[in-house]
Every structure is written in structure tokens, then in C-alpha cells.
Write a protein that holds these residues in place. Sequence first.
Motif, mmCIF file in Angstrom:
data_model
loop_
_atom_site.group_PDB
_atom_site.id
_atom_site.type_symbol
_atom_site.label_atom_id
_atom_site.label_comp_id
_atom_site.label_asym_id
_atom_site.label_seq_id
_atom_site.Cartn_x
_atom_site.Cartn_y
_atom_site.Cartn_z
ATOM 1 N N ASN A 1 -14.942 0.901 6.334
ATOM 2 C CA ASN A 1 -14.129 1.864 7.075
ATOM 3 C C ASN A 1 -15.000 2.637 8.081
ATOM 4 O O ASN A 1 -16.149 2.879 7.849
ATOM 5 N N HIS B 1 -17.242 -8.478 10.102
ATOM 6 C CA HIS B 1 -16.059 -7.608 10.105
ATOM 7 C C HIS B 1 -15.492 -7.348 11.502
ATOM 8 O O HIS B 1 -14.316 -6.979 11.641
ATOM 9 N N SER C 1 -10.429 -0.519 9.910
ATOM 10 C CA SER C 1 -11.090 -0.863 8.652
ATOM 11 C C SER C 1 -11.003 -2.368 8.420
ATOM 12 O O SER C 1 -10.305 -3.093 9.144
ATOM 13 N N TYR C 2 -11.722 -2.829 7.381
ATOM 14 C CA TYR C 2 -11.747 -4.262 7.090
ATOM 15 C C TYR C 2 -11.970 -4.432 5.593
ATOM 16 O O TYR C 2 -12.782 -3.730 4.982
ATOM 17 N N ALA C 3 -11.206 -5.371 4.977
ATOM 18 C CA ALA C 3 -11.369 -5.693 3.556
ATOM 19 C C ALA C 3 -11.947 -7.097 3.434
ATOM 20 O O ALA C 3 -11.388 -8.060 3.981
ATOM 21 N N TYR D 1 -14.334 -7.218 -4.041
ATOM 22 C CA TYR D 1 -13.903 -6.787 -2.700
ATOM 23 C C TYR D 1 -14.860 -5.748 -2.146
ATOM 24 O O TYR D 1 -15.383 -4.904 -2.887
ATOM 25 N N SER E 1 0.828 -1.219 0.000
ATOM 26 C CA SER E 1 0.000 0.000 0.000
ATOM 27 C C SER E 1 0.855 1.259 0.000
ATOM 28 O O SER E 1 0.467 2.288 0.523
ATOM 29 N N TYR F 1 -14.740 -2.844 0.916
ATOM 30 C CA TYR F 1 -13.848 -2.150 1.836
ATOM 31 C C TYR F 1 -14.700 -1.418 2.878
ATOM 32 O O TYR F 1 -15.509 -0.550 2.523
ATOM 33 N N LYS G 1 -10.018 5.171 2.185
ATOM 34 C CA LYS G 1 -9.041 5.225 3.273
ATOM 35 C C LYS G 1 -8.512 6.651 3.452
ATOM 36 O O LYS G 1 -8.699 7.526 2.615
ATOM 37 N N LEU H 1 -6.702 -0.675 -2.878
ATOM 38 C CA LEU H 1 -6.665 -0.743 -1.415
ATOM 39 C C LEU H 1 -6.865 0.623 -0.771
ATOM 40 O O LEU H 1 -7.229 0.725 0.402
#
Length: 234
Positions: free
Chosen positions: A234, A183, A167-169, A230, A50, A232, A106, A102
Motif C-alpha cells: 500500500n 507490483h 495498492s497491490y495484493a 499473501y 470487501s 499486501y 488499508k 483484505l
Amino acid sequence: MARISTYTKDTSISSGDKLLGSDSSGDTRNFVIGDMTKFIAETGAAGSSSSFTYKSNNGTLSSGQAKFTISSGSTFANVTNIKVSKYNYNKPSVAINNALALLGSKSIIIYEINNRNNFGVYKVNSIAVDSDSNFYNISLTHKTSNGSIVNNTIYGIDMFAESGDVSYAHHQNNASDTWTINHNLAKFPSVSIKFSSSDNVYTNVGAFAGVVYTDENNLTINLAAAESGYAYLN
């Protein structure tokens, strides 16, 4: 030349010290520690998934470059968007578009590689493929900053970890119209989605999907059609 093991060890390493080695053509060369440090920083060779590096360019962009959109002046405080190559600076053979995803939703920090006092911290609003698919447009909201943007300068982009910002992916490997996500964030997070069929990261999930919060640790995303990809949180 004496055996290498007989030379005195240097226990005080400085940026001007030299190492002996071979370049890519096989020729013997001296490599200065300071030059090696700069190379690793500017190319992102440390290997973080990242962390990205780009050379700023106010004109027509090429591989490994980025262009800032600034509402006025040249300060980090007025940056609203950054257009980036899908290739890191000086690494044109490896595309990083999946890693760029990613950054969706964020907090990130953009900083001058060789002067870390010049930086800006932002919330990523959206990431979208440019009309030229070799580039991505990242929309930003300013949080805090210091200094100004300098053209033809190397910048790094990294995720910025803020206190309490968890956060969680979620990877939805099998295509489904219902994504059930555990999550464990202990909050009702915002949701962004990247489908396997697209390079875009969608932050306005409510426009095409329903998000049902079961509780503070679980949610379900309901889609109109089966998709993989995916999510994401947050």
C-alpha cells in the motif's frame, strides 16, 4: 386471479410497494420493497468481497456482532479498535475471516447502515485473531468522521478508496523464503504479510523479514523460512 401479464406496469417504484412471493416455509407472503432494501444492506447480501456488516454490542459478543473501543465519549473520532465476528450479521454459516484479511493496511470506512451521515474513516494498523478465535481485533488510526456510535445498531465496513491511494495484493502460492513481487505501483509501498499457516496479518514486516526495493515497481521479501501466503502493498 387475472394473468400477471395483464396487470398495469408500475413505473414509479417506492419503498412502500409490495412484491408477492413465498417465504422459506413455502407460505405466500407480501414483501415490502423497503424491507427488502434494508435486509440487503444489513446482511451485506450485495456480495462484495470487501464489505462487511455487524451489529454493535457493548456487552458480550456473539456471532455477527462487533464492539468498538473508544478512548472517550462515543464519537467515531475517538474509535481506536473494533473487535468483529468472523461471521457477517445474520449469516452465521459462512466464515469471512479470509476476506477480512483484505483490510490489512488499508483505509476503511465504518458507517451506520441506515444513516450514512454517521461514519468514520480509518487506517487499519493491524488485524489479529482474538483469544476467542471466532473474533478479530482491528487496530485503527482515525482520519476523518462524523457522528457517534450507537449500541445495537447495524454498521457496515468497506474499503475506502482515497485519491492517489493505490495498492497491490500478491499471492505467493508456492512456499518460498524469497517472494519476488512486480507490483507496478510506481512507489515504494508499505508491506503487510498474511501467511497461509496463520490468520494474523503482520504489518511490522521488518521484525521477521527483509524487504528489498529493487525500484519503484519491484521488491523482494526475504523470509527466514519458506512460507506461502499473501503480501499486501500500500
